[in-house]
Design an enzyme around this catalytic site. Sequence first.
Site, PDB file in Angstrom:
ATOM      1  N   LYS A  15       0.821  -1.221   0.000  1.00  0.00           N
ATOM      2  CA  LYS A  15       0.000   0.000   0.000  1.00  0.00           C
ATOM      3  C   LYS A  15       0.852   1.266   0.000  1.00  0.00           C
ATOM      4  O   LYS A  15       0.614   2.182  -0.777  1.00  0.00           O
ATOM      5  CB  LYS A  15      -0.937   0.019   1.221  1.00  0.00           C
ATOM      6  CG  LYS A  15      -1.890  -1.149   1.294  1.00  0.00           C
ATOM      7  CD  LYS A  15      -2.784  -1.084   2.526  1.00  0.00           C
ATOM      8  CE  LYS A  15      -2.046  -1.140   3.844  1.00  0.00           C
ATOM      9  NZ  LYS A  15      -1.316  -2.405   4.096  1.00  0.00           N
ATOM     10  N   ARG A  90      -9.230   0.676   9.232  1.00  0.00           N
ATOM     11  CA  ARG A  90      -8.812  -0.697   9.515  1.00  0.00           C
ATOM     12  C   ARG A  90      -9.888  -1.446  10.284  1.00  0.00           C
ATOM     13  O   ARG A  90      -9.704  -2.628  10.573  1.00  0.00           O
ATOM     14  CB  ARG A  90      -7.543  -0.677  10.354  1.00  0.00           C
ATOM     15  CG  ARG A  90      -6.237  -1.007   9.573  1.00  0.00           C
ATOM     16  CD  ARG A  90      -5.120  -0.812  10.558  1.00  0.00           C
ATOM     17  NE  ARG A  90      -3.890  -1.488  10.324  1.00  0.00           N
ATOM     18  CZ  ARG A  90      -2.811  -0.914   9.773  1.00  0.00           C
ATOM     19  NH1 ARG A  90      -2.857   0.287   9.261  1.00  0.00           N
ATOM     20  NH2 ARG A  90      -1.679  -1.587   9.715  1.00  0.00           N
ATOM     21  N   ARG A 129      11.748  -5.451   4.641  1.00  0.00           N
ATOM     22  CA  ARG A 129      11.412  -4.028   4.454  1.00  0.00           C
ATOM     23  C   ARG A 129      12.358  -3.107   5.233  1.00  0.00           C
ATOM     24  O   ARG A 129      12.656  -3.323   6.387  1.00  0.00           O
ATOM     25  CB  ARG A 129       9.977  -3.764   4.908  1.00  0.00           C
ATOM     26  CG  ARG A 129       9.612  -2.285   4.858  1.00  0.00           C
ATOM     27  CD  ARG A 129       8.132  -2.057   4.877  1.00  0.00           C
ATOM     28  NE  ARG A 129       7.512  -2.430   6.126  1.00  0.00           N
ATOM     29  CZ  ARG A 129       6.199  -2.393   6.341  1.00  0.00           C
ATOM     30  NH1 ARG A 129       5.375  -2.005   5.387  1.00  0.00           N
ATOM     31  NH2 ARG A 129       5.708  -2.745   7.488  1.00  0.00           N
ATOM     32  N   ARG A 162      11.790  -0.874  11.131  1.00  0.00           N
ATOM     33  CA  ARG A 162      10.851  -0.424  12.155  1.00  0.00           C
ATOM     34  C   ARG A 162      10.888  -1.356  13.368  1.00  0.00           C
ATOM     35  O   ARG A 162      11.154  -2.534  13.231  1.00  0.00           O
ATOM     36  CB  ARG A 162       9.433  -0.395  11.570  1.00  0.00           C
ATOM     37  CG  ARG A 162       9.197   0.791  10.673  1.00  0.00           C
ATOM     38  CD  ARG A 162       7.977   0.641   9.814  1.00  0.00           C
ATOM     39  NE  ARG A 162       6.830   0.010  10.453  1.00  0.00           N
ATOM     40  CZ  ARG A 162       5.663  -0.168   9.855  1.00  0.00           C
ATOM     41  NH1 ARG A 162       5.478   0.263   8.617  1.00  0.00           N
ATOM     42  NH2 ARG A 162       4.671  -0.752  10.466  1.00  0.00           N
ATOM     43  N   ARG A 173       0.052  -9.009  13.302  1.00  0.00           N
ATOM     44  CA  ARG A 173      -0.610  -7.997  12.473  1.00  0.00           C
ATOM     45  C   ARG A 173      -1.441  -8.642  11.374  1.00  0.00           C
ATOM     46  O   ARG A 173      -2.499  -8.135  11.013  1.00  0.00           O
ATOM     47  CB  ARG A 173       0.425  -7.024  11.900  1.00  0.00           C
ATOM     48  CG  ARG A 173       0.910  -6.082  12.996  1.00  0.00           C
ATOM     49  CD  ARG A 173       2.208  -5.451  12.659  1.00  0.00           C
ATOM     50  NE  ARG A 173       2.047  -4.534  11.557  1.00  0.00           N
ATOM     51  CZ  ARG A 173       3.035  -4.138  10.786  1.00  0.00           C
ATOM     52  NH1 ARG A 173       4.238  -4.618  10.968  1.00  0.00           N
ATOM     53  NH2 ARG A 173       2.817  -3.285   9.826  1.00  0.00           N
TER      54      ARG A 173
HETATM   55  P1  ADP Z   1       2.226  -1.932   3.173  1.00  0.00           P
HETATM   56  O1  ADP Z   1       2.213  -0.426   3.159  1.00  0.00           O
HETATM   57  O2  ADP Z   1       1.000  -2.516   2.516  1.00  0.00           O
HETATM   58  O3  ADP Z   1       2.495  -2.515   4.509  1.00  0.00           O
HETATM   59  P2  ADP Z   1       4.775  -1.619   1.763  1.00  0.00           P
HETATM   60  O4  ADP Z   1       4.468  -0.686   0.634  1.00  0.00           O
HETATM   61  O5  ADP Z   1       5.499  -1.068   2.932  1.00  0.00           O
HETATM   62  O6  ADP Z   1       3.424  -2.396   2.228  1.00  0.00           O
HETATM   63  O7  ADP Z   1       5.593  -2.838   1.126  1.00  0.00           O
HETATM   64  C1  ADP Z   1       6.088  -3.895   1.954  1.00  0.00           C
HETATM   65  C2  ADP Z   1       7.453  -4.353   1.431  1.00  0.00           C
HETATM   66  O8  ADP Z   1       7.287  -4.998   0.155  1.00  0.00           O
HETATM   67  C3  ADP Z   1       8.452  -3.226   1.182  1.00  0.00           C
HETATM   68  O9  ADP Z   1       9.723  -3.705   1.537  1.00  0.00           O
HETATM   69  C4  ADP Z   1       8.362  -2.958  -0.332  1.00  0.00           C
HETATM   70  O10 ADP Z   1       9.595  -2.490  -0.864  1.00  0.00           O
HETATM   71  C5  ADP Z   1       8.018  -4.348  -0.873  1.00  0.00           C
HETATM   72  N1  ADP Z   1       7.107  -4.324  -2.036  1.00  0.00           N
HETATM   73  C6  ADP Z   1       6.050  -3.502  -2.239  1.00  0.00           C
HETATM   74  N2  ADP Z   1       5.428  -3.795  -3.403  1.00  0.00           N
HETATM   75  C7  ADP Z   1       6.097  -4.849  -3.946  1.00  0.00           C
HETATM   76  C8  ADP Z   1       5.933  -5.628  -5.145  1.00  0.00           C
HETATM   77  N3  ADP Z   1       4.936  -5.381  -6.008  1.00  0.00           N
HETATM   78  N4  ADP Z   1       6.806  -6.624  -5.372  1.00  0.00           N
HETATM   79  C9  ADP Z   1       7.814  -6.886  -4.479  1.00  0.00           C
HETATM   80  N5  ADP Z   1       8.014  -6.192  -3.346  1.00  0.00           N
HETATM   81  C10 ADP Z   1       7.170  -5.185  -3.070  1.00  0.00           C
HETATM   82  P1  AMP Z   2       1.293   0.484   9.403  1.00  0.00           P
HETATM   83  O1  AMP Z   2       2.374   1.484   9.236  1.00  0.00           O
HETATM   84  O2  AMP Z   2       0.088   0.764   8.563  1.00  0.00           O
HETATM   85  O3  AMP Z   2       1.785  -0.934   9.245  1.00  0.00           O
HETATM   86  O4  AMP Z   2       0.792   0.619  10.901  1.00  0.00           O
HETATM   87  C1  AMP Z   2       1.658   0.414  12.006  1.00  0.00           C
HETATM   88  C2  AMP Z   2       0.847   0.304  13.299  1.00  0.00           C
HETATM   89  O5  AMP Z   2       0.156   1.529  13.567  1.00  0.00           O
HETATM   90  C3  AMP Z   2      -0.258  -0.765  13.293  1.00  0.00           C
HETATM   91  O6  AMP Z   2       0.224  -2.067  13.586  1.00  0.00           O
HETATM   92  C4  AMP Z   2      -1.197  -0.216  14.380  1.00  0.00           C
HETATM   93  O7  AMP Z   2      -0.684  -0.468  15.681  1.00  0.00           O
HETATM   94  C5  AMP Z   2      -1.121   1.288  14.143  1.00  0.00           C
HETATM   95  N1  AMP Z   2      -2.159   1.722  13.166  1.00  0.00           N
HETATM   96  C6  AMP Z   2      -1.954   2.227  11.923  1.00  0.00           C
HETATM   97  N2  AMP Z   2      -3.127   2.531  11.327  1.00  0.00           N
HETATM   98  C7  AMP Z   2      -4.101   2.190  12.211  1.00  0.00           C
HETATM   99  C8  AMP Z   2      -5.524   2.240  12.187  1.00  0.00           C
HETATM  100  N3  AMP Z   2      -6.199   2.696  11.110  1.00  0.00           N
HETATM  101  N4  AMP Z   2      -6.202   1.822  13.276  1.00  0.00           N
HETATM  102  C9  AMP Z   2      -5.553   1.370  14.367  1.00  0.00           C
HETATM  103  N5  AMP Z   2      -4.221   1.278  14.458  1.00  0.00           N
HETATM  104  C10 AMP Z   2      -3.484   1.688  13.392  1.00  0.00           C
END
Ligand code: ADP
Ligand code: AMP
Length: 219
Positions: A15, A90, A129, A162, A173
């Site tokens: 995302k 969420r 990541r 992170r 998660r």
């Molecule tokens: P989310 O926001 O849904 O948690 P991220 O955008 O942070 O996901 O992506 C999670 C990990 O996967 C990151 O390390 C990113 O570089 C990698 N990633 C994202 N999209 C792709 C893809 N289409 N193919 C391979 N790796 C990806």
């Molecule tokens: P993310 O960066 O989206 O993976 O979110 C990291 C953490 O932030 C999650 O595991 C939750 O603890 C908190 N968080 C992010 N967005 C939300 C949401 N919409 N509702 C509740 N907790 C959230």
Amino acid sequence: MGCRIVLLGMPGAGKGTQADQLAEALGIPHIASGDLFREHLHQGTELGRLAQGYMDRGELVPDEVTIGMIAERIARPDCAEGFILDGFPRTVAQAEALGRLLSQNGTRLDMVALIRVREEVALARLAGRWTCRNCGAVYHTLFNPPRQAGVCDACGGELYQRSDETEEAHRRRLKVYQEQTAPLVEYYRRIGLLVEIDGEQSIDDVQADLRATVETACG
Ligand code: ADP
Ligand code: AMP
């Protein structure tokens, strides 16, 4: 082009990666609830302190707090022409609150895009990541490496993993996603806003699919 978009998908679906590119292309802000919480944490605010325990455990921060934070963010002038929400809503209660907030302003969502991946794909992505401490851009050791290890291509900032990037937190998660967030797929399908994107393609191909759906939804 004005457009109000929600990106839905499990942690690791891509995302944030997609929202960054789409926001730049459309000229609207990318609002990631997780990034907002991490900023509060970094600044040591009361909200940050409250959120930290939930985040480290991989649980959701309570709805009331989360909704208040997003309400304040989308009321800012830079959101007048639209926004991309990433990681919010969420829960069904968050989705209902978002609908109410927008209708109070005479607007509504244009599109909810579900970026669909299997759990094992999400886990492999989360495991590699790296995030930029300065601008929040994300990389992957194997799938999307930075040009220079440990350094952000976009801004030169330092890359870090992170504190909630442990396998245990990742599994928690994904479980929380299945229990509390997955019901939003049906919720948005019922009201005719859901589009589904195959998230297991390359980053560029996912982006191309997303752009095509935006063209249709937002004109
Ligand atoms: P989310 O926001 O849904 O948690 P991220 O955008 O942070 O996901 O992506 C999670 C990990 O996967 C990151 O390390 C990113 O570089 C990698 N990633 C994202 N999209 C792709 C893809 N289409 N193919 C391979 N790796 C990806
Ligand atoms: P993310 O960066 O989206 O993976 O979110 C990291 C953490 O932030 C999650 O595991 C939750 O603890 C908190 N968080 C992010 N967005 C939300 C949401 N919409 N509702 C509740 N907790 C959230």
